[in-house]
Design a protein around this motif. Structure first.
Motif, PDB file in Angstrom:
ATOM      1  N   PHE A 147       0.857  -1.189   0.000  1.00 27.53           N
ATOM      2  CA  PHE A 147       0.000   0.000   0.000  1.00 27.53           C
ATOM      3  C   PHE A 147       0.889   1.234   0.000  1.00 27.53           C
ATOM      4  N   ASP A 148       0.588   2.174  -0.884  1.00 24.29           N
ATOM      5  CA  ASP A 148       1.437   3.354  -1.070  1.00 24.29           C
ATOM      6  C   ASP A 148       0.772   4.640  -0.584  1.00 24.29           C
ATOM      7  N   ASP A 149       1.651   5.624  -0.376  1.00 24.28           N
ATOM      8  CA  ASP A 149       1.308   7.046  -0.207  1.00 24.28           C
ATOM      9  C   ASP A 149       0.844   7.436   1.195  1.00 24.28           C
ATOM     10  N   GLY A 150       0.635   6.514   2.098  1.00 20.25           N
ATOM     11  CA  GLY A 150       0.136   6.846   3.427  1.00 20.25           C
ATOM     12  C   GLY A 150       1.250   7.253   4.374  1.00 20.25           C
ATOM     13  N   PRO A 151       0.893   7.233   5.651  1.00 17.76           N
ATOM     14  CA  PRO A 151      -0.400   6.834   6.214  1.00 17.76           C
ATOM     15  C   PRO A 151      -1.416   7.971   6.206  1.00 17.76           C
ATOM     16  N   VAL A 185       5.513   4.476   2.728  1.00 16.52           N
ATOM     17  CA  VAL A 185       4.973   5.724   3.257  1.00 16.52           C
ATOM     18  C   VAL A 185       5.742   6.933   2.739  1.00 16.52           C
ATOM     19  N   CYS A 186       5.049   8.055   2.689  1.00 17.02           N
ATOM     20  CA  CYS A 186       5.652   9.346   2.333  1.00 17.02           C
ATOM     21  C   CYS A 186       5.995  10.098   3.609  1.00 17.02           C
ATOM     22  N   GLY A 187       7.173  10.718   3.629  1.00 14.44           N
ATOM     23  CA  GLY A 187       7.632  11.385   4.839  1.00 14.44           C
ATOM     24  C   GLY A 187       6.695  12.447   5.349  1.00 14.44           C
ATOM     25  N   GLU A 188       6.107  13.237   4.452  1.00 16.75           N
ATOM     26  CA  GLU A 188       5.215  14.301   4.900  1.00 16.75           C
ATOM     27  C   GLU A 188       3.943  13.738   5.535  1.00 16.75           C
ATOM     28  N   MET A 189       3.528  12.533   5.125  1.00 17.50           N
ATOM     29  CA  MET A 189       2.371  11.893   5.736  1.00 17.50           C
ATOM     30  C   MET A 189       2.745  11.273   7.086  1.00 17.50           C
ATOM     31  N   VAL A 190       3.969  10.785   7.185  1.00 16.24           N
ATOM     32  CA  VAL A 190       4.442  10.246   8.460  1.00 16.24           C
ATOM     33  C   VAL A 190       4.499  11.350   9.507  1.00 16.24           C
ATOM     34  N   ALA A 191       4.919  12.537   9.083  1.00 17.71           N
ATOM     35  CA  ALA A 191       5.003  13.658  10.013  1.00 17.71           C
ATOM     36  C   ALA A 191       3.649  13.981  10.633  1.00 17.71           C
ATOM     37  N   GLY A 238       8.116   0.819   4.307  1.00 15.02           N
ATOM     38  CA  GLY A 238       9.079   1.162   3.274  1.00 15.02           C
ATOM     39  C   GLY A 238       9.107   2.653   2.984  1.00 15.02           C
ATOM     40  N   ASN A 239      10.140   3.075   2.266  1.00 16.99           N
ATOM     41  CA  ASN A 239      10.385   4.481   1.941  1.00 16.99           C
ATOM     42  C   ASN A 239       9.775   4.804   0.581  1.00 16.99           C
ATOM     43  N   HIS A 240       8.898   5.804   0.543  1.00 17.67           N
ATOM     44  CA  HIS A 240       8.254   6.233  -0.714  1.00 17.67           C
ATOM     45  C   HIS A 240       8.521   7.712  -0.977  1.00 17.67           C
ATOM     46  N   THR A 241       9.668   8.193  -0.495  1.00 15.62           N
ATOM     47  CA  THR A 241      10.123   9.587  -0.587  1.00 15.62           C
ATOM     48  C   THR A 241       9.306  10.498   0.329  1.00 15.62           C
ATOM     49  N   TRP A 242       9.740  11.722   0.409  1.00 18.54           N
ATOM     50  CA  TRP A 242       9.098  12.667   1.330  1.00 18.54           C
ATOM     51  C   TRP A 242       7.820  13.258   0.745  1.00 18.54           C
ATOM     52  N   SER A 243       7.886  13.765  -0.482  1.00 17.97           N
ATOM     53  CA  SER A 243       6.751  14.502  -1.051  1.00 17.97           C
ATOM     54  C   SER A 243       6.200  13.886  -2.340  1.00 17.97           C
ATOM     55  N   HIS A 244       6.580  12.647  -2.646  1.00 14.57           N
ATOM     56  CA  HIS A 244       6.082  11.920  -3.819  1.00 14.57           C
ATOM     57  C   HIS A 244       6.400  12.643  -5.134  1.00 14.57           C
ATOM     58  N   PRO A 245       7.662  13.019  -5.362  1.00 11.80           N
ATOM     59  CA  PRO A 245       8.014  13.691  -6.622  1.00 11.80           C
ATOM     60  C   PRO A 245       8.372  12.669  -7.698  1.00 11.80           C
ATOM     61  N   LEU A 246       8.520  13.142  -8.899  1.00 12.50           N
ATOM     62  CA  LEU A 246       9.027  12.319  -9.996  1.00 12.50           C
ATOM     63  C   LEU A 246      10.550  12.375  -9.920  1.00 12.50           C
ATOM     64  N   VAL A 250       3.324  -9.390  -6.439  1.00 12.29           N
ATOM     65  CA  VAL A 250       3.295  -8.227  -5.545  1.00 12.29           C
ATOM     66  C   VAL A 250       2.153  -7.320  -6.007  1.00 12.29           C
ATOM     67  N   VAL A 251       1.180  -7.096  -5.137  1.00 10.98           N
ATOM     68  CA  VAL A 251      -0.008  -6.311  -5.480  1.00 10.98           C
ATOM     69  C   VAL A 251       0.172  -4.872  -4.998  1.00 10.98           C
ATOM     70  N   LEU A 252      -0.128  -3.922  -5.866  1.00  8.22           N
ATOM     71  CA  LEU A 252      -0.055  -2.495  -5.522  1.00  8.22           C
ATOM     72  C   LEU A 252      -1.448  -1.925  -5.312  1.00  8.22           C
ATOM     73  N   SER A 253      -1.661  -1.341  -4.134  1.00  8.03           N
ATOM     74  CA  SER A 253      -2.868  -0.577  -3.808  1.00  8.03           C
ATOM     75  C   SER A 253      -2.437   0.685  -3.085  1.00  8.03           C
ATOM     76  N   HIS A 254      -3.402   1.486  -2.665  1.00  7.86           N
ATOM     77  CA  HIS A 254      -3.089   2.751  -1.995  1.00  7.86           C
ATOM     78  C   HIS A 254      -3.961   2.926  -0.759  1.00  7.86           C
ATOM     79  N   ASP A 255      -3.357   3.533   0.265  1.00  4.79           N
ATOM     80  CA  ASP A 255      -4.120   3.853   1.466  1.00  4.79           C
ATOM     81  C   ASP A 255      -4.160   5.359   1.708  1.00  4.79           C
ATOM     82  N   ALA A 256      -3.724   6.130   0.717  1.00  4.06           N
ATOM     83  CA  ALA A 256      -3.729   7.599   0.845  1.00  4.06           C
ATOM     84  C   ALA A 256      -3.608   8.186  -0.564  1.00  4.06           C
TER      85      ALA A 256
END
Length: 289
Positions: free
Chosen positions: A108-112, A135-141, A158-166, A250-256
């Motif tokens: 699951f990506d982009d959360g929490p 998770v994204c760092g800004e969401m963890v904060a 896992g690490n999904h970067t801080w602000s989800h940039p390209l 490996v299945v990809l979904s999103h929680d945020a």
């Protein structure tokens, strides 16, 4: 009466007494410096005592002053620590997991996100399943307690970067900042740095692989994309997971990252069905090359 005039028996007894006193003194002195608790030596802090008065008889040989080389064997016990393994720099992300049986991984990506992540965690806990959350760092904060809960319940963070940039549009320094900053806040939240990372949008480049390896992380992509971020409907998400199910997937979904209510509902449908079909939903084990 002089020493030469003493009877031989008295002279022998005197030498025995002097030798015994010297042995007791040496043993007592050694006991002041080192005692053992378990397998490790514990050095006591002692107050120096006055030097004993010289004893009659032949003087003991002056002891050599201790050196660092002579003391080295006493510095520690047990096998030497192995050097930490270096994470390999890969040229492509891993797409599936290995292992026997019908093993799958849910990610699951982009959360929490406080609106959706707790419901997903509740469902996973109900069926005693471990998953991966990138998770994204800004969401963890904003939700450090949710990251702590993920780790406490056995999920992989896992690490999904801080602000989800390209990442492919960023300079090397910017990529490192995005990834390292996120690893730092993950560690602050759950006490452990992440061992896995995933590039936003699946956009990888050489710099991302190198920096990820320098930070001790392996890259993981996905095999089945539910495209739940497009909100296609709960039934469609369920069908995509069940139709794509296979060993190693490996299945990809999103929680945020948007309205994830369909993703929450879909998990409640397909999770028990996968288990009934004999799939073992687990998390990957890192392998070094």
């Amino acid at each position: 009466m002089t020493k030469d005039q003493l009877p031989p028996r008295l002279l022998t007894r005197r030498r025995a007494l002097l030798a015994g006193a010297a042995a007791v003194g040496a043993a007592g002195t050694a006991g002041l410096f080192t005692t053992f608790a378990g397998d490790e030596p514990v050095r006591r802090a002692t107050t120096p005592s006055p030097s004993p008065a010289p004893v009659a008889g032949p003087q003991a040989r002056t002891a050599h002053k201790p050196s660092s080389y002579r003391l080295e064997p006493l510095m520690g016990y047990g096998p030497p620590r192995a050097a930490p393994r270096r994470t390999p720099v890969r040229r492509a992300p891993m797409l599936q997991v290995s292992g026997r049986g019908r093993r799958m991984v849910l990610t699951f990506d982009d959360g929490p996100d406080a609106r959706y992540t707790p419901h997903m965690l509740d469902t996973l806990r109900e069926y005693d399943i471990r998953a991966m959350f990138f998770v994204c760092g800004e969401m963890v904060a904003e939700n450090p307690d949710l990251v702590a809960r993920m780790a406490d319940e056995g999920h992989v963070v896992g690490n999904h970067t801080w602000s989800h940039p390209l990442l492919t549009r960023l300079r090397r320094r910017e990529i490192r900042e995005e990834m390292e900053r996120t690893s730092d806040i993950i560690e602050e939240s759950c006490g452990e740095r992440p061992a896995w990372f995933r590039a936003p949008y699946g956009a990888w480049n050489r710099a991302a692989f190198q920096i990820g390896a320098e930070l001790g992380m392996d890259p993981l992509a996905w095999t089945v994309d539910t495209l739940d971020w497009t909100t296609p409907g709960t039934r469609t998400i369920v069908d995509r997971v069940e139709n794509g199910a296979a060993p190693g997937v490996v299945v990809l979904s999103h929680d945020a990252g948007g309205d994830r209510s369909q993703s929450v509902q879909a998990l409640r449908f397909y999770l028990p069905r996968l288990l009934d079909s004999g799939y073992h939903l687990t998390v990957p084990v890192r392998h070094y090359v």
